[in-house]
Design a protein around this motif. Structure first.
Motif, PDB file in Angstrom:
ATOM      1  N   ARG A   7       0.825  -1.197  -0.117  1.00 60.29           N
ATOM      2  CA  ARG A   7       0.039  -0.067   0.085  1.00 60.29           C
ATOM      3  C   ARG A   7       0.788   1.385  -0.104  1.00 60.29           C
ATOM      4  O   ARG A   7       0.471   2.228  -0.629  1.00 60.29           O
ATOM      5  N   CYS A   8       2.078   1.199   0.619  1.00 60.24           N
ATOM      6  CA  CYS A   8       2.955   2.258   0.721  1.00 60.24           C
ATOM      7  C   CYS A   8       3.507   2.720  -0.754  1.00 60.24           C
ATOM      8  O   CYS A   8       4.048   4.027  -0.746  1.00 60.24           O
ATOM      9  N   CYS A  36       6.430  -7.925   4.489  1.00 58.92           N
ATOM     10  CA  CYS A  36       6.989  -6.759   5.096  1.00 58.92           C
ATOM     11  C   CYS A  36       7.855  -6.772   6.224  1.00 58.92           C
ATOM     12  O   CYS A  36       9.220  -6.498   6.311  1.00 58.92           O
ATOM     13  N   PHE A  65       6.266   7.909   5.753  1.00 58.74           N
ATOM     14  CA  PHE A  65       7.156   6.902   6.588  1.00 58.74           C
ATOM     15  C   PHE A  65       8.436   7.483   7.058  1.00 58.74           C
ATOM     16  O   PHE A  65       9.065   6.474   7.896  1.00 58.74           O
ATOM     17  N   CYS A  83      -2.548  -2.983   4.817  1.00 59.67           N
ATOM     18  CA  CYS A  83      -1.709  -3.587   3.756  1.00 59.67           C
ATOM     19  C   CYS A  83      -1.666  -5.041   3.531  1.00 59.67           C
ATOM     20  O   CYS A  83      -1.580  -5.758   4.507  1.00 59.67           O
ATOM     21  N   ILE A  90      -2.083   3.143   7.238  1.00 63.79           N
ATOM     22  CA  ILE A  90      -2.016   2.395   6.028  1.00 63.79           C
ATOM     23  C   ILE A  90      -1.341   1.111   6.135  1.00 63.79           C
ATOM     24  O   ILE A  90      -1.764  -0.168   5.294  1.00 63.79           O
ATOM     25  N   CYS A  91      -0.288   0.886   6.697  1.00 64.36           N
ATOM     26  CA  CYS A  91       0.339  -0.710   6.965  1.00 64.36           C
ATOM     27  C   CYS A  91      -0.879  -1.422   7.648  1.00 64.36           C
ATOM     28  O   CYS A  91      -0.830  -2.646   7.198  1.00 64.36           O
ATOM     29  N   VAL A 103       0.433  -7.179   2.506  1.00 64.73           N
ATOM     30  CA  VAL A 103       1.658  -7.822   2.334  1.00 64.73           C
ATOM     31  C   VAL A 103       2.364  -7.638   3.678  1.00 64.73           C
ATOM     32  O   VAL A 103       3.598  -7.614   3.766  1.00 64.73           O
TER      33      VAL A 103
HETATM   34  S1  SF4 Z   1       3.154  -2.819   5.852  1.00 67.42           S
HETATM   35 FE1  SF4 Z   1       5.266  -2.377   4.802  1.00 67.42          FE
HETATM   36  S2  SF4 Z   1       4.918  -2.870   2.664  1.00 67.42           S
HETATM   37 FE2  SF4 Z   1       2.965  -2.560   3.493  1.00 67.42          FE
HETATM   38  S3  SF4 Z   1       2.373  -0.508   3.551  1.00 67.42           S
HETATM   39 FE3  SF4 Z   1       3.647  -0.644   5.591  1.00 67.42          FE
HETATM   40  S4  SF4 Z   1       5.717  -0.321   5.112  1.00 67.42           S
HETATM   41 FE4  SF4 Z   1       4.554  -0.748   3.203  1.00 67.42          FE
END
Ligand code: SF4
Length: 67
Positions: A25-26, A65, A34, A59, A55-56, A61
């Motif tokens: 998502r980032c 991550c 970030f 996400c 946001i994380c 993934v």
């Molecule tokens: S979890 Fe990791 S990959 Fe996902 S948005 Fe946050 S920093 Fe980016």
């Protein structure tokens, strides 16, 4: 004597899967969200980190991550 092979740091390392990054998502938000700016005060930092964590938190993934 032949020159030694020097790895290119701009290329992904062999054997490591990076395809999950395509779903991060980032990738579609301002990268400054970030990373703290120089001299960032506590209030703005807390708000920035809260938004980054939001946001994380959505996400797909996050597991990849974190690992
Ligand atoms: S979890 Fe990791 S990959 Fe996902 S948005 Fe946050 S920093 Fe980016």
């Amino acid at each position: 004597m032949a020159n030694p092979v020097v790895s290119d740091p701009t290329r992904p390392q062999e054997g490591i899967q990076w395809s999950w990054c395509l779903h991060a998502r980032c990738r579609v938000v301002d990268p400054h969200l970030f990373f703290a700016s120089d001299g960032e005060h506590k209030g703005p930092r807390i708000r920035r980190e809260r938004e980054a964590k939001r946001i994380c938190g959505h996400c797909p993934v996050i597991t990849e991550c974190r690992s």
